[in-house]
Design a protein around this motif. Structure first.
Motif, PDB file in Angstrom:
ATOM      1  N   VAL A  18       1.460  -6.794  -4.431  1.00 36.39           N
ATOM      2  CA  VAL A  18       0.239  -6.374  -3.745  1.00 36.39           C
ATOM      3  C   VAL A  18       0.244  -6.987  -2.349  1.00 36.39           C
ATOM      4  O   VAL A  18       0.402  -8.202  -2.189  1.00 36.39           O
ATOM      5  CB  VAL A  18      -1.031  -6.819  -4.501  1.00 36.39           C
ATOM      6  CG1 VAL A  18      -2.280  -6.441  -3.699  1.00 36.39           C
ATOM      7  CG2 VAL A  18      -1.081  -6.189  -5.886  1.00 36.39           C
ATOM      8  N   ILE A  48       2.360 -11.394  -4.276  1.00 32.44           N
ATOM      9  CA  ILE A  48       1.183 -11.156  -3.435  1.00 32.44           C
ATOM     10  C   ILE A  48       1.474 -11.628  -2.016  1.00 32.44           C
ATOM     11  O   ILE A  48       2.041 -12.706  -1.813  1.00 32.44           O
ATOM     12  CB  ILE A  48      -0.052 -11.895  -3.983  1.00 32.44           C
ATOM     13  CG1 ILE A  48      -0.380 -11.405  -5.399  1.00 32.44           C
ATOM     14  CG2 ILE A  48      -1.263 -11.698  -3.067  1.00 32.44           C
ATOM     15  CD1 ILE A  48      -1.463 -12.206  -6.086  1.00 32.44           C
ATOM     16  N   VAL A  80      -7.116 -11.403  -4.818  1.00 34.46           N
ATOM     17  CA  VAL A  80      -6.144 -10.784  -5.733  1.00 34.46           C
ATOM     18  C   VAL A  80      -5.476 -11.857  -6.579  1.00 34.46           C
ATOM     19  O   VAL A  80      -5.342 -11.726  -7.796  1.00 34.46           O
ATOM     20  CB  VAL A  80      -5.082  -9.991  -4.934  1.00 34.46           C
ATOM     21  CG1 VAL A  80      -3.956  -9.510  -5.861  1.00 34.46           C
ATOM     22  CG2 VAL A  80      -5.714  -8.797  -4.218  1.00 34.46           C
ATOM     23  N   ALA A 119      -7.907  -6.012  -7.018  1.00 35.12           N
ATOM     24  CA  ALA A 119      -6.865  -6.331  -7.995  1.00 35.12           C
ATOM     25  C   ALA A 119      -7.174  -5.702  -9.346  1.00 35.12           C
ATOM     26  O   ALA A 119      -6.276  -5.157 -10.010  1.00 35.12           O
ATOM     27  CB  ALA A 119      -6.736  -7.847  -8.131  1.00 35.12           C
TER      28      ALA A 119
END
Length: 342
Positions: free
Chosen positions: A247, A275, A258, A234
């Motif tokens: 992500v 995420i 992350v 990250a």
């Protein structure tokens, strides 16, 4: 010793597969007389002598199956997916009257150590191998005559059971694209899992292709499936001049790493960054922001691998079968549209 004949060289000489040679060595009654005679003739011509383990197997079974997890014990027993997989295998084996012998690697630098105990002594009738920690030592076990089923991927001619990695990753990427994300960062996995990771990357690229978009360059970093590696990934992604708005980490532990980095650095999830993970472990739903992830049939993967291996032992299955088990996208609070849809 160099030049010593092997099961594979016997197979090449006889014009059969190495699995057929293994069945001859182990006294498999399903081998035809003509094939058996050809193999025995080749063994004699080459001076091949079956291992003591192979002869022991011909005399009878241990009714124990080895489960090889080529990871550190700490990683294996902290990984929800692996625990569920082991559970499924053990349940199926127990239901059919078999015990299970678990083997993990002895040192971080030597994943082959997880296989070594089966090289030394004939402790089990066959092996289930989790392929995520590397399969370089598999040919030696096949050479010794063990029937083997791999949970994951292998380039050897062996039975495989694995998740639909490409389909699962496609579903995640398609979900993020549908929300409006275009700069999607990927936290890929370690080299030992390259075949599974390649399948997941194909899924991501296919989602972009189907959306008539090009994946943005420079947004792929690598981790090792641990929380710490996700945390470090990250930092690398968010230090880019144009960081991602979403992500996708290729397992939940990295995705949670992350997520932690984002919180520590004042980024809201999913407000600033969405995420997503992969595996749908128990930890995915326990935090303040439940994680979008791909639910694998982890218990069923272990159970199916055990079924295939026991059928192999009973001569009811082909050694090189491939079974693909579908996953399911679980959309949760960690993903949302970006603040500005491009």
């Amino acid at each position: 010793m160099p030049g010593q004949p092997t099961m594979r060289s016997v197979a090449e000489h006889a014009g059969v597969s190495h699995q057929t040679v293994s069945r001859v060595v182990n006294g498999d009654p399903t081998v035809t007389d003509a094939v058996r005679e050809r193999v025995v003739t080749s063994m004699s011509a080459l001076g091949y002598r079956p291992s003591a383990g192979g002869r022991a197997m011909a005399r009878g079974r241990t009714e124990v199956v080895g489960l090889v997890i080529p990871h550190d014990p700490g990683f294996a027993f902290a990984n929800d997916h692996l625990i569920r997989m082991m559970t499924g295998a053990e349940q199926e084996l127990a239901a059919r009257g078999y015990g299970m012998l678990l083997s993990t690697r002895e040192t971080a630098k030597d994943p082959a150590s997880a296989y070594r105990r089966f090289d030394r002594r004939r402790l089990v009738d066959g092996l289930i191998v989790e392929g995520g920690g590397g399969t370089a030592a598999l040919p030696r076990l096949v050479e010794l005559g063990y029937p083997v089923v791999v949970i994951g991927y292998t380039e050897d001619d062996l039975a495989m059971v694995h998740p639909d990695d490409e389909g699962g990753a496609y579903a995640v990427a398609q979900h993020l694209l549908a929300l409006g994300h275009r700069r999607i960062g990927v936290v890929n996995g370690p080299p030992e899992s390259r075949l599974a990771m390649a399948a997941r990357m194909r899924g991501v690229h296919r989602a972009f292709t189907d959306a008539r978009l090009e994946p943005p360059p420079g947004l792929e970093v690598h981790g090792d499936f641990t929380f710490a590696s996700g945390h470090a990934a990250a930092q690398r992604l968010m230090a880019l001049p144009a960081p991602p708005t979403a992500v996708f980490a290729f397992n939940d532990a990295m995705a949670l790493g992350v997520l932690r980095w984002m919180r520590e650095n004042g980024k809201s999830v999913p407000g600033d960054v969405s995420i997503a993970g992969f595996d749908d472990t128990s930890a995915a739903v326990l935090g303040e922001t439940p994680l979008t992830s791909v639910a694998l049939q982890s218990v069923d993967l272990g159970r199916r691998a055990a079924q295939i291996l026991l059928d192999l032992l009973d001569g009811k299955n082909a050694q090189n079968t491939e079974t693909v088990m579908a996953g399911r996208l679980m959309v949760r609070a960690s993903t949302a549209p970006p603040r500005t849809v491009i």
